[in-house]
Design a protein around this motif. Sequence first.
Motif, short mmCIF file in Angstrom:
data_model
loop_
_atom_site.label_atom_id
_atom_site.label_comp_id
_atom_site.label_asym_id
_atom_site.label_seq_id
_atom_site.Cartn_x
_atom_site.Cartn_y
_atom_site.Cartn_z
N VAL A 220 -16.07 -19.63 22.01
CA VAL A 220 -15.25 -18.66 22.75
C VAL A 220 -13.99 -19.32 23.28
CG1 VAL A 220 -15.18 -17.16 24.78
CG2 VAL A 220 -17.24 -17.24 23.36
N GLY A 221 -14.13 -20.51 23.87
CA GLY A 221 -12.97 -21.20 24.42
C GLY A 221 -11.93 -21.53 23.37
N HIS A 222 -12.38 -21.95 22.20
CA HIS A 222 -11.45 -22.28 21.12
C HIS A 222 -10.67 -21.04 20.70
CE1 HIS A 222 -10.15 -23.78 17.12
NE2 HIS A 222 -10.19 -24.96 17.70
N ARG A 223 -11.39 -19.93 20.57
CA ARG A 223 -10.74 -18.68 20.17
C ARG A 223 -9.76 -18.21 21.25
NH1 ARG A 223 -15.01 -16.26 19.11
NH2 ARG A 223 -15.33 -15.11 21.05
N GLU A 224 -10.13 -18.30 22.51
CA GLU A 224 -9.25 -17.83 23.59
C GLU A 224 -8.00 -18.69 23.72
OE1 GLU A 224 -12.33 -15.40 26.49
OE2 GLU A 224 -11.52 -17.33 27.19
N LEU A 225 -8.15 -20.01 23.55
CA LEU A 225 -6.98 -20.88 23.63
C LEU A 225 -6.01 -20.60 22.49
CD1 LEU A 225 -5.77 -23.14 25.35
CD2 LEU A 225 -6.88 -24.80 23.83
N CYS A 226 -6.51 -20.09 21.39
CA CYS A 226 -5.66 -19.67 20.28
C CYS A 226 -4.95 -18.36 20.60
CB CYS A 226 -6.51 -19.55 19.02
SG CYS A 226 -5.71 -18.70 17.65
N LEU B 125 -20.12 -26.97 13.12
CA LEU B 125 -19.13 -27.26 12.07
C LEU B 125 -19.69 -28.18 11.00
CD1 LEU B 125 -15.87 -27.74 14.19
CD2 LEU B 125 -16.73 -25.67 13.10
N THR B 126 -20.66 -29.01 11.35
CA THR B 126 -21.25 -29.91 10.36
C THR B 126 -22.30 -29.22 9.50
OG1 THR B 126 -23.03 -30.71 11.82
CG2 THR B 126 -20.91 -31.87 11.92
N ARG B 127 -22.75 -28.02 9.91
CA ARG B 127 -23.88 -27.37 9.22
C ARG B 127 -23.54 -26.02 8.61
NH1 ARG B 127 -27.55 -28.47 14.37
NH2 ARG B 127 -26.50 -26.55 14.98
N ASP B 128 -22.50 -25.36 9.14
CA ASP B 128 -22.27 -23.95 8.82
C ASP B 128 -20.88 -23.77 8.20
OD1 ASP B 128 -21.73 -21.20 8.86
OD2 ASP B 128 -22.86 -20.86 10.71
N ALA B 129 -20.82 -23.47 6.90
CA ALA B 129 -19.54 -23.31 6.21
C ALA B 129 -18.72 -22.17 6.80
CB ALA B 129 -19.76 -23.10 4.72
N GLN B 130 -19.39 -21.09 7.18
CA GLN B 130 -18.67 -19.95 7.75
C GLN B 130 -18.02 -20.34 9.08
OE1 GLN B 130 -21.04 -16.42 8.12
NE2 GLN B 130 -19.38 -15.20 9.02
N ALA B 131 -18.74 -21.09 9.90
CA ALA B 131 -18.16 -21.56 11.17
C ALA B 131 -16.97 -22.47 10.91
CB ALA B 131 -19.22 -22.29 11.99
N ARG B 132 -17.08 -23.33 9.89
CA ARG B 132 -15.94 -24.21 9.56
C ARG B 132 -14.72 -23.40 9.18
NH1 ARG B 132 -19.92 -27.51 7.22
NH2 ARG B 132 -19.56 -26.73 5.11
N ARG B 133 -14.91 -22.38 8.36
CA ARG B 133 -13.76 -21.57 7.94
C ARG B 133 -13.13 -20.86 9.14
NH1 ARG B 133 -17.15 -20.59 3.37
NH2 ARG B 133 -17.99 -18.70 4.32
N ARG B 134 -13.96 -20.32 10.00
CA ARG B 134 -13.43 -19.58 11.15
C ARG B 134 -12.68 -20.50 12.10
NH1 ARG B 134 -17.80 -18.31 13.22
NH2 ARG B 134 -17.77 -19.69 15.02
N VAL B 135 -13.27 -21.63 12.45
CA VAL B 135 -12.64 -22.53 13.41
C VAL B 135 -11.40 -23.19 12.81
CG1 VAL B 135 -12.98 -24.59 14.84
CG2 VAL B 135 -14.80 -22.88 14.66
N CYS B 136 -11.43 -23.46 11.51
CA CYS B 136 -10.23 -23.99 10.83
C CYS B 136 -9.08 -22.99 10.93
CB CYS B 136 -10.55 -24.30 9.38
SG CYS B 136 -9.16 -24.97 8.44
N ARG B 137 -9.39 -21.71 10.70
CA ARG B 137 -8.35 -20.68 10.82
C ARG B 137 -7.81 -20.61 12.24
NH1 ARG B 137 -11.25 -16.99 8.96
NH2 ARG B 137 -11.92 -16.01 10.90
N GLU B 138 -8.69 -20.71 13.23
CA GLU B 138 -8.25 -20.69 14.63
C GLU B 138 -7.40 -21.91 14.96
OE1 GLU B 138 -12.17 -18.29 16.37
OE2 GLU B 138 -11.88 -20.43 16.81
N ALA B 139 -7.79 -23.08 14.44
CA ALA B 139 -7.02 -24.29 14.70
C ALA B 139 -5.61 -24.17 14.11
CB ALA B 139 -7.74 -25.51 14.11
N ARG B 140 -5.51 -23.57 12.93
CA ARG B 140 -4.20 -23.35 12.33
C ARG B 140 -3.39 -22.36 13.18
NH1 ARG B 140 -5.89 -21.84 7.83
NH2 ARG B 140 -5.50 -23.74 6.61
#
Length: 292
Positions: A63-69, A105-120
């Motif tokens: 949630v925090g990562h998404r909100e900071l984005c 992020l180390t286990r879930d490909a979907q989570a990696r894709r989502r958080v990568c998009r948020e980081a961008r």
Amino acid sequence: MNADAPSSPPSSPVANDAAVRAALDARYAAYTTLRISRRGPQGRVLDVQMRALNGKLPTAGHVGHRELCHIWRDVADDPGVRAVVLRGEGQGFSGGGDLAMVEDLTRDAQARRRVCREARDLVYQLLHCEVPIVSAIHGPAVGAGLVAGMLADVSVAARQARIVDGHTRLGVAAGDHAALVWPLLCGMAKAKYHLLLCEPLTGEEAERIGLVSLAVDEAELLPRAYAVADRLAEGAQGAIRATKLALNQWWLQAAPVFEASLALEFLGFADPEAREGVAALREKRPPRFDVL
């Protein structure tokens, strides 16, 4: 349409701005990991505080990562805001990613894709937000919070702040913002030293090498950051915002570097090194990459 029917009076720009501001205030209140308030004359400076939900340091879970984005889109849409101060609650500016999210992020490909998009999106939203941003950095500063702190237009750090990019210690490439921002701020030699070794530096040292704008005593940190924000809010808005956008073209020219570093970082989360890095954090021990 009946020509004799009375027409509605046109709404004024002031009324429209008030309605937009009210809607944004409701959106600000809905954030759970950020505490947002208006300060100064007409509330022209927005105070954005990353909350220390663990009682010690602000950490970015899902949630925090998404909100900071997302907050920077709301700021860009706010007609009443002329400057932003970004700061951390508790013992430091930012404690990095929540361990549960990093494990995901180390286990879930979907989570990696989502958080990568948020980081961008976080980086590009900061770069395209016309409102000038001032960061006030104290204590530890790592992770997603550090991204925003370094991409702020004016960064003010306490002399004893502890700034560190910990990606390689975690077992992934220095993505997020580091490969984009650090070489341009402090030069390639210093950037490689600090990013490859995860070597921390104080706010005083960060100012000396050009990584932050100012270093001050901790007691002066917020007063100085607010004073800078007040000056920006009182200045010529068109000129200040145009200058910011022009200068940010330097970052945007290096967008291929950023995209590559981000891709390499999130590719690395599927690697055994990242799993060892997470295990070391959880067990509070040095990582043992040499045995992999």
